[in-house]
Write a protein that holds these residues in place. Structure first.
Motif, PDB file in Angstrom:
ATOM      1  N   ASP A   1       0.825  -1.209   0.000  1.00 19.44           N
ATOM      2  CA  ASP A   1       0.000   0.000   0.000  1.00 19.44           C
ATOM      3  C   ASP A   1       0.861   1.263   0.000  1.00 19.44           C
ATOM      4  O   ASP A   1       0.496   2.272  -0.596  1.00 19.44           O
ATOM      5  CB  ASP A   1      -0.922   0.007   1.216  1.00 19.44           C
ATOM      6  CG  ASP A   1      -2.050  -1.009   1.105  1.00 19.44           C
ATOM      7  OD1 ASP A   1      -2.636  -1.349   2.149  1.00 19.44           O
ATOM      8  OD2 ASP A   1      -2.330  -1.464  -0.025  1.00 19.44           O
ATOM      9  N   SER A   2       2.006   1.194   0.651  1.00 17.86           N
ATOM     10  CA  SER A   2       2.856   2.372   0.802  1.00 17.86           C
ATOM     11  C   SER A   2       3.497   2.832  -0.513  1.00 17.86           C
ATOM     12  O   SER A   2       3.992   3.954  -0.589  1.00 17.86           O
ATOM     13  CB  SER A   2       3.954   2.094   1.823  1.00 17.86           C
ATOM     14  OG  SER A   2       4.729   0.972   1.437  1.00 17.86           O
ATOM     15  N   VAL A   3       3.486   1.976  -1.533  1.00 22.64           N
ATOM     16  CA  VAL A   3       4.145   2.351  -2.794  1.00 22.64           C
ATOM     17  C   VAL A   3       3.180   2.411  -3.971  1.00 22.64           C
ATOM     18  O   VAL A   3       3.587   2.783  -5.085  1.00 22.64           O
ATOM     19  CB  VAL A   3       5.304   1.386  -3.135  1.00 22.64           C
ATOM     20  CG1 VAL A   3       6.264   1.274  -1.966  1.00 22.64           C
ATOM     21  CG2 VAL A   3       4.788   0.016  -3.546  1.00 22.64           C
TER      22      VAL A   3
ATOM     23  N   PHE B   1       5.389   3.299  -7.488  1.00 23.07           N
ATOM     24  CA  PHE B   1       6.327   2.285  -7.988  1.00 23.07           C
ATOM     25  C   PHE B   1       5.647   1.423  -9.044  1.00 23.07           C
ATOM     26  O   PHE B   1       4.444   1.157  -8.960  1.00 23.07           O
ATOM     27  CB  PHE B   1       6.795   1.376  -6.860  1.00 23.07           C
ATOM     28  CG  PHE B   1       7.692   2.028  -5.837  1.00 23.07           C
ATOM     29  CD1 PHE B   1       7.897   3.406  -5.796  1.00 23.07           C
ATOM     30  CD2 PHE B   1       8.337   1.244  -4.883  1.00 23.07           C
ATOM     31  CE1 PHE B   1       8.709   3.992  -4.848  1.00 23.07           C
ATOM     32  CE2 PHE B   1       9.163   1.805  -3.931  1.00 23.07           C
ATOM     33  CZ  PHE B   1       9.341   3.187  -3.916  1.00 23.07           C
ATOM     34  N   THR B   2       6.438   0.972 -10.006  1.00 23.07           N
ATOM     35  CA  THR B   2       5.938   0.070 -11.040  1.00 23.07           C
ATOM     36  C   THR B   2       6.926  -1.076 -11.233  1.00 23.07           C
ATOM     37  O   THR B   2       8.109  -0.836 -11.489  1.00 23.07           O
ATOM     38  CB  THR B   2       5.741   0.804 -12.374  1.00 23.07           C
ATOM     39  OG1 THR B   2       4.850   1.906 -12.198  1.00 23.07           O
ATOM     40  CG2 THR B   2       5.176  -0.148 -13.420  1.00 23.07           C
TER      41      THR B   2
ATOM     42  N   TYR C   1      12.321  -5.488 -12.984  1.00 21.76           N
ATOM     43  CA  TYR C   1      12.653  -4.096 -12.791  1.00 21.76           C
ATOM     44  C   TYR C   1      11.684  -3.465 -11.796  1.00 21.76           C
ATOM     45  O   TYR C   1      10.546  -3.913 -11.657  1.00 21.76           O
ATOM     46  CB  TYR C   1      12.586  -3.338 -14.116  1.00 21.76           C
ATOM     47  CG  TYR C   1      13.338  -4.015 -15.233  1.00 21.76           C
ATOM     48  CD1 TYR C   1      12.681  -4.841 -16.136  1.00 21.76           C
ATOM     49  CD2 TYR C   1      14.713  -3.858 -15.360  1.00 21.76           C
ATOM     50  CE1 TYR C   1      13.363  -5.488 -17.153  1.00 21.76           C
ATOM     51  CE2 TYR C   1      15.409  -4.492 -16.377  1.00 21.76           C
ATOM     52  CZ  TYR C   1      14.727  -5.298 -17.266  1.00 21.76           C
ATOM     53  OH  TYR C   1      15.425  -5.937 -18.270  1.00 21.76           O
ATOM     54  N   LEU C   2      12.160  -2.403 -11.142  1.00 25.58           N
ATOM     55  CA  LEU C   2      11.298  -1.634 -10.254  1.00 25.58           C
ATOM     56  C   LEU C   2      11.540  -0.162 -10.528  1.00 25.58           C
ATOM     57  O   LEU C   2      12.600   0.368 -10.191  1.00 25.58           O
ATOM     58  CB  LEU C   2      11.577  -1.963  -8.787  1.00 25.58           C
ATOM     59  CG  LEU C   2      10.625  -1.324  -7.785  1.00 25.58           C
ATOM     60  CD1 LEU C   2       9.215  -1.908  -7.934  1.00 25.58           C
ATOM     61  CD2 LEU C   2      11.112  -1.524  -6.354  1.00 25.58           C
ATOM     62  N   GLN C   3      10.564   0.477 -11.155  1.00 22.24           N
ATOM     63  CA  GLN C   3      10.629   1.913 -11.386  1.00 22.24           C
ATOM     64  C   GLN C   3      10.034   2.607 -10.169  1.00 22.24           C
ATOM     65  O   GLN C   3       8.867   2.371  -9.832  1.00 22.24           O
ATOM     66  CB  GLN C   3       9.846   2.292 -12.643  1.00 22.24           C
ATOM     67  CG  GLN C   3       9.810   3.780 -12.924  1.00 22.24           C
ATOM     68  CD  GLN C   3      11.185   4.340 -13.269  1.00 22.24           C
ATOM     69  OE1 GLN C   3      11.936   3.722 -14.018  1.00 22.24           O
ATOM     70  NE2 GLN C   3      11.514   5.494 -12.710  1.00 22.24           N
ATOM     71  N   MET C   4      10.841   3.429  -9.525  1.00 21.12           N
ATOM     72  CA  MET C   4      10.415   4.100  -8.300  1.00 21.12           C
ATOM     73  C   MET C   4      10.368   5.596  -8.550  1.00 21.12           C
ATOM     74  O   MET C   4      11.414   6.217  -8.818  1.00 21.12           O
ATOM     75  CB  MET C   4      11.388   3.777  -7.166  1.00 21.12           C
ATOM     76  CG  MET C   4      11.556   2.287  -6.928  1.00 21.12           C
ATOM     77  SD  MET C   4      12.592   1.918  -5.497  1.00 21.12           S
ATOM     78  CE  MET C   4      14.152   2.523  -6.061  1.00 21.12           C
TER      79      MET C   4
END
Length: 120
Positions: free
Chosen positions: A61-63, A67-68, A79-82
């Motif tokens: 929930d916090s992201v 984030f994707t 991958y993690l796009q922040m």
């Protein structure tokens, strides 16, 4: 065996962006779910985001909305796009995959961790 190599961590100002990458290599038969966890010293690890083989995603929930997570099955990568990073996102981020290697049973594998620091 299987190796996970992470990259993309670093220092960023609040509101900034980072993109984490994780590449798997080795005698991999198949990869199921992939994801990212984070853990600060003394704290319990938290699932940040996960993605299934078919692309179904799940976020803490916090992201959500910031984030994707994505994956490239051909490249055995996740991958993690922040975006819109906050100081409370400061943590060590770990790549996780559920995979089958050679003749071994399905199990979880972990990366070495990449540090993300959000600070002005």
């Amino acid at each position: 065996q299987l190796q996970l190599v992470e990259s993309g961590g670093g220092l960023v100002q609040p509101g900034g962006s980072l993109r984490l990458s994780c590449v798997a290599s080795g005698s991999i038969n198949s990869i199921n779910a992939m994801g990212w966890y984070r853990q600060a010293p003394g704290n319990q690890g938290e699932l940040v985001a996960s993605i299934t083989v078919s692309g179904i995603t799940n976020y803490a929930d916090s992201v959500k909305g910031r984030f994707t997570i994505s994956r490239d099955n051909d490249k055995k990568s996740v991958y993690l796009q922040m975006n819109s990073l906050k100081p409370e996102d400061t943590d060590v981020y770990y790549c996780n995959i559920y995979a089958r290697v050679a003749h071994m049973p399905w199990r979880d594998y972990w990366g070495q961790g990449t540090r993300v620091t959000v600070s002005s």
